[in-house]
Design a protein around this motif. Sequence first.
Motif, mmCIF file in Angstrom:
data_model
loop_
_atom_site.group_PDB
_atom_site.id
_atom_site.type_symbol
_atom_site.label_atom_id
_atom_site.label_comp_id
_atom_site.label_asym_id
_atom_site.label_seq_id
_atom_site.Cartn_x
_atom_site.Cartn_y
_atom_site.Cartn_z
ATOM 1 N N SER A 78 0.807 -1.219 0.000
ATOM 2 C CA SER A 78 0.000 0.000 0.000
ATOM 3 C C SER A 78 0.848 1.280 0.000
ATOM 4 O O SER A 78 0.309 2.371 -0.151
ATOM 5 N N HIS A 79 2.141 1.147 0.148
ATOM 6 C CA HIS A 79 3.059 2.283 0.080
ATOM 7 C C HIS A 79 3.539 2.533 -1.352
ATOM 8 O O HIS A 79 4.355 3.419 -1.594
ATOM 9 N N VAL A 80 3.004 1.764 -2.314
ATOM 10 C CA VAL A 80 3.462 1.803 -3.706
ATOM 11 C C VAL A 80 2.327 2.246 -4.629
ATOM 12 O O VAL A 80 1.177 1.860 -4.438
ATOM 13 N N ALA A 81 2.679 3.033 -5.626
ATOM 14 C CA ALA A 81 1.726 3.408 -6.672
ATOM 15 C C ALA A 81 2.398 3.214 -8.027
ATOM 16 O O ALA A 81 3.634 3.268 -8.140
ATOM 17 N N THR A 82 1.583 2.977 -9.031
ATOM 18 C CA THR A 82 2.038 2.913 -10.419
ATOM 19 C C THR A 82 1.212 3.916 -11.209
ATOM 20 O O THR A 82 0.161 4.379 -10.735
ATOM 21 N N PHE A 83 1.674 4.235 -12.401
ATOM 22 C CA PHE A 83 0.902 5.191 -13.197
ATOM 23 C C PHE A 83 1.145 4.977 -14.680
ATOM 24 O O PHE A 83 2.103 4.331 -15.097
#
Length: 165
Positions: A78-83
């Motif tokens: 949950s500390h990670v994002a992608t885009f």
Amino acid sequence: MSEIVIRHAELRDLDALRQINAQPEVYHNTLQIPHPSLEMWQERMQNPPAGLKHLVACINDVVAGHLVLSVEPNPRRSHVATFGLSVCGQYRNRGVASALMQAMVDLCDNWLRIERIELTVFVDNEPGVTVYRKFGFEIEGTGKNYALRNGQLVDAYFMARFRPV
């Protein structure tokens, strides 16, 4: 030069988003396929999964670019994002990608508790790699034969940025 306004995408943007992502110069550098349907975009915008944010860059009230941010739903990530990022061909080299990136980085660093932002970019997408490096992304590895594009398997870089301490 006109001001670039970043805002959350709205349902009224559906056709603009479809048209941007239907441009060969856009889907060439993304994992999108040609000829996206309006129904597909309606589904994406009306029923987004939890943790998905759609941002648009507008110039004179015209959608010039689009960024989709996805916060990982797994509690251990949950500390990670992608885009994913796309810019309309006629608005390239006008700061649209940088404006979207700045808004996304601010959102991740200051509002969403994101420590790591990941992306995948084709190795021959030099403008993309350049803008990502500008915002602190580093190449962590290369995926050989990562995706099919124009009938050929092409490599991609795995890049990431960590929130500054």
